[in-house]
Design a protein around this motif. Structure first.
Motif, PDB file in Angstrom:
ATOM      1  N   LYS A  79      -4.490   6.662   2.586  1.00  0.00           N
ATOM      2  CA  LYS A  79      -3.789   5.399   2.364  1.00  0.00           C
ATOM      3  C   LYS A  79      -4.537   4.640   1.283  1.00  0.00           C
ATOM      4  CE  LYS A  79      -2.807   1.147   4.963  1.00  0.00           C
ATOM      5  NZ  LYS A  79      -2.865   0.589   6.338  1.00  0.00           N
ATOM      6  N   PHE A  80      -3.781   4.051   0.363  1.00  0.00           N
ATOM      7  CA  PHE A  80      -4.374   3.289  -0.727  1.00  0.00           C
ATOM      8  C   PHE A  80      -3.778   1.888  -0.776  1.00  0.00           C
ATOM      9  CE2 PHE A  80      -4.801   7.683  -2.009  1.00  0.00           C
ATOM     10  CZ  PHE A  80      -6.079   7.731  -2.547  1.00  0.00           C
ATOM     11  N   TRP A  81      -4.647   0.880  -0.861  1.00  0.00           N
ATOM     12  CA  TRP A  81      -4.211  -0.486  -1.155  1.00  0.00           C
ATOM     13  C   TRP A  81      -3.918  -0.547  -2.645  1.00  0.00           C
ATOM     14  CZ3 TRP A  81      -3.162  -2.660   3.171  1.00  0.00           C
ATOM     15  CH2 TRP A  81      -3.973  -2.486   4.288  1.00  0.00           C
ATOM     16  N   LEU A  82      -2.972  -1.362  -3.048  1.00  0.00           N
ATOM     17  CA  LEU A  82      -2.629  -1.479  -4.461  1.00  0.00           C
ATOM     18  C   LEU A  82      -3.272  -2.681  -5.143  1.00  0.00           C
ATOM     19  CD1 LEU A  82      -0.563   0.670  -3.597  1.00  0.00           C
ATOM     20  CD2 LEU A  82       0.994  -0.357  -5.222  1.00  0.00           C
ATOM     21  N   HIS A  95       0.850  -1.188   0.000  1.00  0.00           N
ATOM     22  CA  HIS A  95       0.000   0.000   0.000  1.00  0.00           C
ATOM     23  C   HIS A  95       0.885   1.237   0.000  1.00  0.00           C
ATOM     24  CE1 HIS A  95       0.831  -0.756   4.289  1.00  0.00           C
ATOM     25  NE2 HIS A  95       0.778   0.559   4.401  1.00  0.00           N
ATOM     26  N   ARG A 103       1.452   2.371 -10.089  1.00  0.00           N
ATOM     27  CA  ARG A 103       1.372   1.208  -9.201  1.00  0.00           C
ATOM     28  C   ARG A 103       2.616   0.329  -9.287  1.00  0.00           C
ATOM     29  NH1 ARG A 103      -3.757  -2.786  -9.126  1.00  0.00           N
ATOM     30  NH2 ARG A 103      -3.287  -2.919 -11.327  1.00  0.00           N
ATOM     31  N   ALA A 148      -7.940   3.073   1.465  1.00  0.00           N
ATOM     32  CA  ALA A 148      -8.085   2.427   2.763  1.00  0.00           C
ATOM     33  C   ALA A 148      -8.620   3.412   3.795  1.00  0.00           C
ATOM     34  CB  ALA A 148      -6.749   1.854   3.224  1.00  0.00           C
TER      35      ALA A 148
END
Length: 80
Positions: free
Chosen positions: A37-40, A26, A68, A47
């Motif tokens: 926050k970002f999940w990939l 992330h 990414r 997130a």
């Protein structure tokens, strides 16, 4: 905290202590007045968000999606 890149005043980073067991890949995004926050995987997904409006989140999500592979590579380099 390793910074992967900066873009338009935003810092894209992760923390060197990402928990035990470590969370999945992330990225955290920060700028004065906000962080997210970002999940990939499996898809780029937010997130959490603290302080950014919907338009900014969409823009950040697009940046994360387009970079990414760069983020994943930096994560794997750092943690392996």
């Amino acid at each position: 905290m390793p910074v992967v890149f900066r873009f338009d005043g935003f810092r894209f980073h992760f923390y060197s202590n990402e928990g035990d067991p470590r969370e999945p890949v992330h990225i955290h995004v920060a700028r004065a007045g906000g962080d997210a926050k970002f999940w990939l995987f499996p898809e780029v997904e937010m997130a959490y968000n603290c302080g950014f409006d919907a338009r900014t989140i969409k823009r950040l999500q697009d940046v994360v999606a387009s970079r990414r592979s760069e983020i994943e590579e930096a994560w794997n380099e750092y943690f392996t």
